[in-house]
Design an enzyme around this catalytic site. Structure first.
Site, PDB file in Angstrom:
ATOM      1  N   TYR A 197     -18.694   1.153  17.364  1.00  0.00           N
ATOM      2  CA  TYR A 197     -19.152   2.175  16.427  1.00  0.00           C
ATOM      3  C   TYR A 197     -20.104   3.181  17.085  1.00  0.00           C
ATOM      4  O   TYR A 197     -20.497   4.163  16.469  1.00  0.00           O
ATOM      5  CB  TYR A 197     -19.838   1.534  15.223  1.00  0.00           C
ATOM      6  N   LYS A 211     -16.930 -13.145  19.541  1.00  0.00           N
ATOM      7  CA  LYS A 211     -15.657 -13.414  20.221  1.00  0.00           C
ATOM      8  C   LYS A 211     -15.932 -13.552  21.727  1.00  0.00           C
ATOM      9  O   LYS A 211     -15.262 -12.980  22.580  1.00  0.00           O
ATOM     10  CB  LYS A 211     -14.667 -12.264  19.933  1.00  0.00           C
ATOM     11  N   ASP A 244     -12.521 -15.437  14.839  1.00  0.00           N
ATOM     12  CA  ASP A 244     -11.269 -15.715  14.130  1.00  0.00           C
ATOM     13  C   ASP A 244     -11.347 -17.029  13.359  1.00  0.00           C
ATOM     14  O   ASP A 244     -10.822 -17.140  12.243  1.00  0.00           O
ATOM     15  CB  ASP A 244     -10.071 -15.713  15.090  1.00  0.00           C
ATOM     16  N   ASP A 257     -18.164  -5.793  10.009  1.00  0.00           N
ATOM     17  CA  ASP A 257     -17.404  -4.942   9.093  1.00  0.00           C
ATOM     18  C   ASP A 257     -16.270  -5.735   8.460  1.00  0.00           C
ATOM     19  O   ASP A 257     -16.099  -5.760   7.235  1.00  0.00           O
ATOM     20  CB  ASP A 257     -16.862  -3.739   9.869  1.00  0.00           C
TER      21      ASP A 257
END
Length: 455
Positions: free
Chosen positions: A150, A220, A320, A344
């Site tokens: 972002y 992640k 995930d 988000d």
């Protein structure tokens, strides 16, 4: 009462009894939503404090409404007002279509360095939900707001700039992993130690203040080791150095729990218990595991004999897997600290579990300066503008968050209790009405009236 500015001194907000609070009405349905919401805020403050406290609302402009009035999408005067008055609230904004103009929401966050996107996700009894046990969801997401993709550092495919970047990566850095360099756009993902630490610090401080049970670092890092993996490592560093007496890591809890159960347990046997693959490790790896056990046992005086069970648990989870487990094991998550993109996805996915973003609140905060903007988390829905039809819940709950941020907890509690009562009475706007059997459909303004009546 004379209206006064909110001040920030020695790390704390100083809230006068008649604070000046800037607001942006918002585009599209923003007008209907704000008109309903501000009535709820004022009624809650009046009822909670009997006229001894009152908010002085100061309107400022951004988005399409601002452009039509001033020719500017985000006037300097609006940014200056949020800087000057510290705490404000806004409805949904239109960002113009076309290149060269960032999301106005992102622009405000970056201009004011509002590094925390705070998204509490809690089920309101009676709200229609697609999951079997939405009542299990009670989480608070701390989403880093200024870094990650972002930050907007990217170059378009085919541009002179992207060719220069790719040439540098290939020639100077020896990068060979770009599969189709001639047709690739390139983006850069910054994750800093400072940005990570201030976010995680805020999450842990919140957990302590609100008596929460755990903080989960979602990342992640198994794939992006030097950005998201570093986020995890820096997060643990904050917990174990700055909040040593208040926290325990998940692995520390295993080690200390093993020692509590068997005081004669050797370091090596403890290492074997926390890592079943210990016997297959190299000698170096085994020494590292034993060193971890020895380090953890140093906090036995403050964490042993079951004391760790009263500490805030610090743990981490791969993104995930987290998106699966917030559905299947929601009770295991409490406060979540994560980066911008994952935050988000996660906040909107969780909002869907408790009724959708129509009633999902949000805030953007800099805890180091006191600046905060509370906001609707949904879009402008222009086709419903001026129809007095949409759900004002997102702004109403965001306003309740704002009142809590100001330590006006009694007014916050009044809004939450009245909102829950109104929905339990099945008096709702059209979005919930179509999903609830036997419900009464209300206009936006009527929904606000019922909340006020239920205070």
């Amino acid at each position: 009462m004379k209206p006064e500015k909110i001040a920030f001194k020695d790390g704390k907000l100083n809230i006068p009894d008649n604070p000046i609070v800037p607001f942006i009405r918002g585009d599209g349905t923003g007008g209907d939503i704000w008109a309903a919401s501000v009535r709820v805020f004022d009624a809650a403050v009046e009822k909670a404090y009997g006229g001894k406290k009152k908010i002085e609302w100061k309107e400022v402009f951004a988005g399409e409404t601002s452009f039509n009035k001033t020719g500017e999408w985000l006037p300097d005067a609006t940014v200056d007002a949020f800087k000057d008055y510290l705490v404000g609230i806004k409805g949904p904004l239109t960002t113009p279509i076309g290149g060269g103009i960032r999301s106005l929401n992102v622009a405000l966050r970056q201009m004011l360095d509002l590094y925390v996107c705070l998204r509490p996700v809690k089920y309101v009894s009676g709200v229609p939900s697609p999951v079997k046990h939405p009542e299990d969801v009670d989480m608070v997401i701390f989403r880093e707001n200024t870094e990650d993709i972002y930050a907007g550092i990217e170059w378009a495919e085919g541009s002179a700039e992207v060719k220069k970047v790719i040439k540098f990566l290939q020639d100077e850095m020896g990068v060979k992993k770009i599969r189709f360099p001639e047709t690739s756009g390139i983006g850069i993902k910054p994750i800093s130690k400072e940005g990570t630490k201030r976010l995680v610090r805020a999450a842990i401080e919140y957990a302590i203040k609100e008596k929460r049970k755990s903080v989960t670092l979602v990342h992640k890092g198994n794939i992006m080791k030097f950005t998201e993996g570093a986020f995890k490592s820096w997060g643990y560093e904050v917990a174990t150095t700055e909040f040593r007496n208040e926290t325990v890591t998940e692995r520390e809890s295993w080690i200390i729990g093993n020692k509590d159960a068997n005081p004669n347990l050797s370091v090596e046997d403890n290492a074997k218990m926390i890592d079943p693959g210990y016997v297959m490790m190299t000698e170096k790896q085994q020494k590292e595991k034993c060193a971890e056990v020895e380090e953890s046992l140093k906090i036995m005086p403050t964490h042993g004999n079951g004391q760790w069970k009263k500490k805030i648990m610090i743990k981490d989870s791969i993104a995930d897997i987290t998106l699966q487990q917030v559905l299947t094991r929601a009770k295991e998550f409490d406060v979540i600290a994560t980066m911008n993109l994952i935050g988000d996805f996660l906040s909107d996915a969780l909002a869907a579990q408790v009724g959708g973003i129509g009633i999902a609140p949000g805030a953007n905060i800099n805890y180091m300066t006191g600046h905060a903007i509370f906001e609707a988390t949904h879009g402008t829905a222009p086709k419903y503008a001026n129809l007095d039809q949409v759900n004002p819940g997102s702004v109403i709950i965001s306003g309740a968050m704002m009142l809590k941020y100001m330590d006006w907890n009694e007014a916050h509690d009044l809004i939450w209790t009245a909102l829950e009562k109104t929905i339990s009475q099945k008096k709702v706007t059209y979005d919930f009405h179509r999903l609830m059997e036997g419900a009464t459909k209300l206009k936006t303004s009527e929904f606000a009236t019922e909340i006020i009546n239920n205070m």
